[in-house]
Every structure is written in C-alpha cells, then in structure tokens.
Design a protein around this motif. Structure first.
Motif, short mmCIF file in Angstrom:
data_model
loop_
_atom_site.label_atom_id
_atom_site.label_comp_id
_atom_site.label_asym_id
_atom_site.label_seq_id
_atom_site.Cartn_x
_atom_site.Cartn_y
_atom_site.Cartn_z
N VAL A 128 0.65 -1.35 -0.14
CA VAL A 128 -0.01 -0.03 -0.13
C VAL A 128 1.04 1.20 -0.02
O VAL A 128 0.47 2.45 -0.52
N THR A 131 2.00 1.72 -3.47
CA THR A 131 1.06 2.38 -4.37
C THR A 131 0.69 3.74 -4.16
O THR A 131 0.63 4.64 -5.01
N GLY A 132 0.66 4.31 -3.02
CA GLY A 132 0.55 5.52 -2.60
C GLY A 132 1.72 6.48 -3.29
O GLY A 132 1.16 7.63 -3.70
N THR A 270 -6.40 12.67 -6.76
CA THR A 270 -5.63 11.26 -6.97
C THR A 270 -4.33 11.70 -5.96
O THR A 270 -4.06 10.72 -5.09
N VAL A 273 -5.34 10.85 -2.45
CA VAL A 273 -5.46 9.39 -2.19
C VAL A 273 -4.04 8.82 -1.88
O VAL A 273 -3.83 7.81 -1.17
N GLY A 274 -3.13 9.27 -2.70
CA GLY A 274 -1.86 8.77 -2.81
C GLY A 274 -1.37 9.01 -1.26
O GLY A 274 -0.64 8.29 -0.80
N LEU A 277 -2.72 6.72 1.18
CA LEU A 277 -2.41 5.35 0.94
C LEU A 277 -0.96 5.31 1.58
O LEU A 277 -0.62 4.18 2.31
N PHE A 278 -0.05 6.34 1.60
CA PHE A 278 1.30 6.31 1.73
C PHE A 278 1.18 6.42 3.36
O PHE A 278 2.06 5.57 4.30
#
Length: 474
Positions: A128, A131-132, A270, A273-274, A277-278
């Motif tokens: 995850v 991905t972030g 976006t 969201v990154g 997630l980070f």
C-alpha cells in the motif's frame, strides 16, 4: 563504591539511550542534547559526550576521577512502535522519573519488542505504501498496479532478517524491480518507468540519511555529517547500479533512463488518495502505534501541500524547501503535546514523501546511463540541500518562538585540582582586620605574658584561636 556503581549504571543507561536514538535515525546534535538533559536530571553536571553514527563515548566525573565508557553502535533500525516506546522512556528519563537500572531494562524490552502486526499485514502495508507513492510520482492506474505487486514482493523479501543479506539486498531489489518494469513498460502504459521504480524502492532510499547529514554539517557536526553523506551516496550508487545492470541485461537504450512526461491528466484528488495510502502503508508496515496515525497523516499533508506550493512559486527543484519549512514546526509542535507523537516518527515518512533520495537516484541513474552528464544529479543535490535548509530554518524559528533567541557558548577548560593554586588576597586586603590571612589576626593570636591575666583580652584571643572560627573563615 556505591557512587562508582551508580556512575557505571548511568553510563550504561546513557550509552543505551544514544544507541537507541541512533537506531531511530536521529541527528547526533539532538542525541547529545538529550544525553545532557538526562545526565543533569540524575544530578550529574560533570558528564561529557562524543556521539557519532557508529561510536559513542561517555565520560562521567571530572579530572582524575573521570571514567569513560565506549560503545560501538550496531547498524540497527527501529520500527515506529519501538521509536514511540523509546521516546516515552526518554521523556521519563529527562524528568528523573526512572532509575538508570530500570531504564536499562526498558531499553532491552524495547529492543526485543515484537511487531504489533503480523507478516501478512506488514507485507500488505509495504504494498500500500508503494502504491500511494506511485500515484504521486507516476500517476497511472497501470503503474499503481505494478507498484502494488512489486511492493508486496519487496515487503516479503524484507522479512528475512540477515545482516549479511541486508548489505546486498538493496542492489538485488533494484535489479529485480528494474527488470520487471523494463519488460512491462513496452506493453502497458505504466507512465515514467524510472519514477515508477522509485515507489517499491522507497524504504531503501537514503533520503532521511542525506537530509540528516546536511543538517549535521550545517550544525557543525562535521564527522557525523560527512560520514552520513558518504553513506547515503553509496546507497544511492548501489541502487543505481542495480537499475543499470537490469537495463544492460534487458537491452534498453539510454533514453529509457530519462524521465518521461505523462500526458494523462488525473483529477486533483488522486494526490490526496496517494498521501492517504502512503500514511496507511507506513502505519501497517512499520507497526506504528494507533494514536500516531492522525499525526503522521497531518504532517504528510502539510509537507505535500508545501511542496506543491513551492513548485508553483519557485520551481520543482527547490520545492522541497517550502515543504520542509512548513512541516518542521508542525512536527516539533506535535512532539510537545501530551498525546502527540515523537518527532522522528513523523519526520521519517515526510522525508520519504518529499523524496530527496528519489531525486538523487533518478539523477544518478541518468548521469551514468545517459550522455546528459551530471546536470540532473546536480539538481538532485540542490533538492536535498533545499529540504535540509527548510528543516534547519523551521527548527530555528520554532526554537526562537518557544525558547527565545539568546544562546551563550559554553567554553571553559577545567584545570587539574593538583595544579590549582589557592588564590592569595591582595596586600591591601591583608591590612584590614577580619579578612582571610590578615596581619592583625596573626598578631592577636600571640598574647604576651603581661596580658594573660587580663580579662578583656582573653575572650578575644580564645575566639580567634577556636578551630570552628578558623574553619568558618577559611
């Protein structure tokens, strides 16, 4: 003997604290300040320290009574739950609420702490996290999917706890990830392949090491700063070597090492969201305490927002300066709160988000793998310097507001007691009655035989020759 034993315990406790703060990636000037506060809280003003990234020297006592303890620091790194427990112990030690022996036991317990999450959760957290960061660096959905898979692979491989393998593992990880990205890039729209490679290698990037090195150099810690700077550059070189070796094996051209411009426009949310997630990935992978998640997310949002503003105002190469300048007071303020989070726990994810190490890896890869020279690598070094400068200025402003601007340099050299001569009073002072070594006192101590029977002179002579009187005057 009891006092000597207490000093030995204190030295061991201070050595353990310094070694723990080294494992938490703290700067040596902060480590030394912490040790001074803990030593004074335990009633020791005559303690001196030499703190380096791999060597710690502590002396208690002054002159011939001084005792020295030396520790060669191991190359260990703490998870976020261990960092939180360490700084709770440091706060107790600064207030003298824990004895050195109990502090040593707690340090051993911190070193033996098991992760609060299992290996599956920690592996998923690394995926995850990757991905972030991919959504921030190379924002394509295909690239995010590739980053998730590579992040999971690296997360599983990092579970192997072998000091020998940890030396070569960054090169192996960079090699495997580069082969996968270079083979997939012609068939899937993964965006910029070089920037996509940064995401799964994020936890290997020495961004925090390089920034800490520049901060230490600016603070006058030349040995520690120079050694960290060389160590960080060697880490970057090893990662770049892995990428270039993979490119040579696959047969990519030099143009593949140049970052590409992504034409696909992603919505503004976006990036949010990154960042989210980070933060979640850091929380899961490094087993952070639950109460610190909100603080880490806040610092990440401030750092990223400052970086975006800096990129719009002064350019991308020094945008990290605004991000670091904005986040540093927030980090230090959170550390002072009763239910806050230690500074290192919130600093490290922000360092990785500002990606000074990623910029250095891209620049070094381009410099070696292309004919463009070292222009991009120079820009990467400027980016690192700007982030470190932002941290320095932010820290200075916070200290000025909360502690005042007056600071005095303490330069004093003790003279050995055996060579110290007793200061003699001036001649005019010896002429005044009642002062030390006065001529009048010596004369009054020698009564003549004609006055032994004089009642008026006997009390004065007795008082001057009294041991208590002499001890009081001297």
């Amino acid at each position: 003997m009891a006092e000597a034993g207490d000093q030995a315990l204190l030295r061991r406790f201070l050595l353990g604290l310094a070694e723990g703060m080294n494992a938490a990636a703290d700067s040596v000037d902060k480590i030394r300040d912490t040790l001074v506060q803990v030593s004074r809280a335990n009633g020791r003003e005559d303690t001196d320290f030499v703190v380096l990234p791999t060597v710690i020297i502590i002396q208690t006592g002054a002159g011939e009574e001084g005792r020295v303890a030396i520790r060669s620091a191991v190359n260990a790194s703490f998870r976020f739950d261990q960092i939180a427990a360490l700084y709770r112990l440091i706060d107790d030690a600064k207030r003298a609420e824990i004895a050195p022996l109990d502090g040593i036991k707690r340090l051993n317990d911190i070193g033996a702490m098991k992760p609060s999450h299992g290996w599956v959760v920690r592996t998923f957290g690394h995926a995850v996290l990757t991905t972030g960061l991919a959504l921030l660096l190379a924002p394509t959905w295909e690239g995010a999917l590739v980053a998730f898979v590579l992040g999971a692979f690296i997360g599983v491989a990092k579970l192997v706890r072998s000091p020998t393998l940890q030396i070569v593992f960054p090169v192996f990880a960079a090699f495997v990830c580069a082969i996968a990205v270079f083979l997939i890039a012609p068939y899937f729209a993964v965006g910029d392949p070089i920037k996509l490679l940064i995401a799964p290698l994020a936890t290997f990037l020495p961004g925090g090491v390089l920034t800490t090195a520049v901060v230490e150099l600016a603070a006058g810690q030349m040995l520690a700063g120079a050694s960290r700077l060389v160590f960080g550059l060697v880490q970057l070189s090893l990662l770049a070597f892995g990428i270039l070796a993979a490119g040579t094996l696959v047969g990519v051209g030099s143009s593949s090492y140049v970052p590409l411009q992504t034409n696909e426009a992603f919505p503004w949310w976006t990036a949010m969201v990154g960042v989210l997630l980070f933060a979640i990935g850091n929380y899961l992978h490094f087993s952070a305490p639950p109460r610190t998640f909100g603080w880490v997310l806040l610092v990440l949002l401030v750092a990223y927002g400052g970086q975006v503003v800096g990129s719009a105002l002064i350019g991308a190469s020094v945008s990290g300066f605004i991000g670091a300048l904005a986040m540093t007071p927030v980090v230090l303020w959170i550390a002072t709160l009763r239910h806050g989070a230690p500074s290192q726990l919130t600093f490290l994810p922000a360092f990785w988000l500002l990606v000074p190490g990623a910029a250095g890896l891209v620049g070094l890869t381009e410099a070696i793998g292309t004919t463009r020279g070292f222009e991009d690598f120079t820009e990467a070094l400027i980016s690192i310097m700007s982030i470190a400068l932002g941290v320095l200025i932010g820290t200075a402003l916070y200290r000025v507001v909360h502690q005042g601007a007056e600071e005095l340099a303490d330069f004093h050299i003790e003279v050995p007691a055996s060579l110290t001569e007793e200061e003699k009073p001036p001649f005019w002072a010896r002429l005044v009655p009642g002062t030390p070594r006065t001529f009048w006192r010596r004369r009054r101590r020698r009564p003549t035989p004609d006055h032994r029977g004089d009642a008026s002179s006997t009390p004065a002579a007795t008082e001057e020759s009294s041991p208590f009187s002499q001890a009081t005057e001297s």
